[in-house]
Design a protein around this motif. Structure first.
Motif, mmCIF file in Angstrom:
data_model
loop_
_atom_site.group_PDB
_atom_site.id
_atom_site.type_symbol
_atom_site.label_atom_id
_atom_site.label_comp_id
_atom_site.label_asym_id
_atom_site.label_seq_id
_atom_site.Cartn_x
_atom_site.Cartn_y
_atom_site.Cartn_z
ATOM 1 N N PRO A 100 -100.062 -6.313 -5.223
ATOM 2 C CA PRO A 100 -98.886 -5.663 -5.813
ATOM 3 C C PRO A 100 -97.554 -6.061 -5.193
ATOM 4 C CG PRO A 100 -100.154 -4.115 -4.487
ATOM 5 C CD PRO A 100 -100.992 -5.336 -4.631
ATOM 6 N N GLU A 101 -97.541 -6.496 -3.960
ATOM 7 C CA GLU A 101 -96.280 -6.821 -3.283
ATOM 8 C C GLU A 101 -95.957 -8.313 -3.284
ATOM 9 O OE1 GLU A 101 -94.313 -4.423 -2.395
ATOM 10 O OE2 GLU A 101 -95.822 -2.942 -2.977
ATOM 11 N N ARG A 102 -96.879 -9.127 -3.723
ATOM 12 C CA ARG A 102 -96.659 -10.576 -3.678
ATOM 13 C C ARG A 102 -95.939 -11.074 -4.933
ATOM 14 N NH1 ARG A 102 -102.255 -13.524 -1.643
ATOM 15 N NH2 ARG A 102 -102.556 -12.326 0.302
ATOM 16 N N PRO A 103 -95.079 -12.086 -4.770
ATOM 17 C CA PRO A 103 -94.481 -12.717 -5.960
ATOM 18 C C PRO A 103 -95.536 -13.499 -6.724
ATOM 19 C CG PRO A 103 -93.906 -13.956 -3.992
ATOM 20 C CD PRO A 103 -94.585 -12.695 -3.519
ATOM 21 N N VAL A 104 -95.378 -13.592 -8.021
ATOM 22 C CA VAL A 104 -96.359 -14.307 -8.846
ATOM 23 C C VAL A 104 -95.939 -15.770 -8.929
ATOM 24 C CG1 VAL A 104 -97.484 -14.414 -11.089
ATOM 25 C CG2 VAL A 104 -96.760 -12.212 -10.159
ATOM 26 N N THR A 105 -96.742 -16.640 -8.352
ATOM 27 C CA THR A 105 -96.397 -18.066 -8.293
ATOM 28 C C THR A 105 -97.575 -18.956 -8.676
ATOM 29 O OG1 THR A 105 -96.965 -18.138 -5.936
ATOM 30 C CG2 THR A 105 -94.662 -17.683 -6.478
ATOM 31 N N PHE A 106 -98.487 -18.456 -9.490
ATOM 32 C CA PHE A 106 -99.685 -19.242 -9.806
ATOM 33 C C PHE A 106 -99.492 -20.210 -10.977
ATOM 34 C CE2 PHE A 106 -100.629 -14.908 -11.711
ATOM 35 C CZ PHE A 106 -100.267 -15.231 -13.010
ATOM 36 N N TYR A 107 -98.274 -20.435 -11.396
ATOM 37 C CA TYR A 107 -98.006 -21.272 -12.558
ATOM 38 C C TYR A 107 -98.104 -22.765 -12.215
ATOM 39 C CZ TYR A 107 -96.247 -16.717 -13.791
ATOM 40 O OH TYR A 107 -96.143 -15.364 -13.995
ATOM 41 N N SER A 108 -98.447 -23.564 -13.208
ATOM 42 C CA SER A 108 -98.721 -24.988 -12.984
ATOM 43 C C SER A 108 -97.470 -25.847 -12.899
ATOM 44 C CB SER A 108 -99.614 -25.522 -14.117
ATOM 45 O OG SER A 108 -98.971 -25.388 -15.374
ATOM 46 N N ASN A 109 -96.314 -25.320 -13.297
ATOM 47 C CA ASN A 109 -95.104 -26.152 -13.341
ATOM 48 C C ASN A 109 -94.148 -25.879 -12.187
ATOM 49 O OD1 ASN A 109 -94.116 -23.641 -14.068
ATOM 50 N ND2 ASN A 109 -92.940 -24.377 -15.826
ATOM 51 N N ARG A 110 -94.677 -25.453 -11.066
ATOM 52 C CA ARG A 110 -93.801 -25.123 -9.940
ATOM 53 C C ARG A 110 -93.014 -26.318 -9.429
ATOM 54 N NH1 ARG A 110 -97.894 -22.199 -6.006
ATOM 55 N NH2 ARG A 110 -96.227 -22.656 -4.504
ATOM 56 N N ASN A 111 -93.493 -27.529 -9.709
ATOM 57 C CA ASN A 111 -92.771 -28.733 -9.302
ATOM 58 C C ASN A 111 -91.448 -28.885 -10.047
ATOM 59 O OD1 ASN A 111 -94.494 -29.259 -11.650
ATOM 60 N ND2 ASN A 111 -93.715 -31.335 -11.531
ATOM 61 N N LEU A 112 -91.265 -28.134 -11.121
ATOM 62 C CA LEU A 112 -90.028 -28.191 -11.898
ATOM 63 C C LEU A 112 -89.003 -27.161 -11.445
ATOM 64 C CD1 LEU A 112 -91.566 -28.456 -15.481
ATOM 65 C CD2 LEU A 112 -90.864 -30.331 -13.975
#
Length: 232
Positions: A218-230
């Motif tokens: 619940p406290e973590r930012p959501v960063t599991f997306y595949s386009n983080r390099n952008l």
């Protein structure tokens, strides 16, 4: 009040009497001008905005200009756009705004820029995936679609987007006013938007994944997306 964006080269010197010109150095306070001179590129402004506390509007809704934000060192997404627009306008970038509509009426607003023929953004958000994007996109639509997955949270889903040139807002000082500039928000809502989105199947899969992640972390930012390099 309707406004629209004119796609022009960020380094061009087009004179248009319909556009409210950028203020001169004399209009700024010393600290304001020092910040403008320190942060000269979209990358630098993005870093600056990330360093500001997020404005949770605990004492009531606000829509502060660059001057108001610098005075308080806090900004929400639209206030951050006004900061980026005011700073980068002084370095040759038109004050373009990208507004992404959501099904829950919680739109996200970003500063839009063009660099070496490609589009990118500068933004501030409570969500990790909704900050700026590197200038790697040939079209604005491609750029907007890079936000489609991170836009899905408990209630959010991208449904449309519009672009605006803040210089067409000649009746409100969105750069240096001491007051809240609600006319900017009203103009963004009123302007035309193009429909855009993702399939129901993709949306429901993302929605389920988001809920499961937030339940577990619940406290973590959501960063599991595949386009983080952008991301910028």
């Amino acid at each position: 009040m309707k406004i629209k964006m004119e796609i022009i080269n960020p380094k061009s010197k087009i004179e248009n009497p319909r556009l409210f010109p950028a203020p001169s150095r004399l209009a700024f306070h010393k600290r304001e001008w020092d910040i403008i001179q320190k942060y000269k590129s979209p990358w630098q402004v993005q870093k600056f905005l990330r360093g500001l506390a997020y404005n949770w509007e605990k004492n009531g809704e606000t829509l502060r200009t660059f001057r108001g934000v610098i005075r308080r060192n806090t900004a929400h997404c639209l206030e951050a756009v006004l900061v980026a627009a005011t700073i980068l306008e002084q370095h040759g970038y038109p004050p373009w705004v990208l507004d992404i509509e959501s099904q829950d009426n919680l739109d996200h607003v970003l500063f839009l820029f063009k660099y070496r023929g490609r589009f990118g953004t500068v933004a501030r958000s409570r969500d990790a995936g909704l900050h700026g994007r590197k200038p790697l996109f040939r079209t604005i639509r491609q750029l907007v679609l890079s936000y489609a997955d991170p836009f899905v949270d408990f209630t959010g889903r991208m449904v449309g987007y519009g672009v605006a040139d803040l210089r067409t807002l000649v009746k409100v000082d969105w750069r240096l006013s001491e007051k809240n500039v609600w006319a900017v928000q009203k103009a963004l809502i009123a302007m035309p938007h193009q429909k855009i989105g993702i399939s129901n199947r993709r949306y429901h899969a993302l929605h389920a994944r988001f809920i499961a992640y937030k339940k577990k972390f619940p406290e973590r930012p959501v960063t599991f997306y595949s386009n983080r390099n952008l991301w910028m």
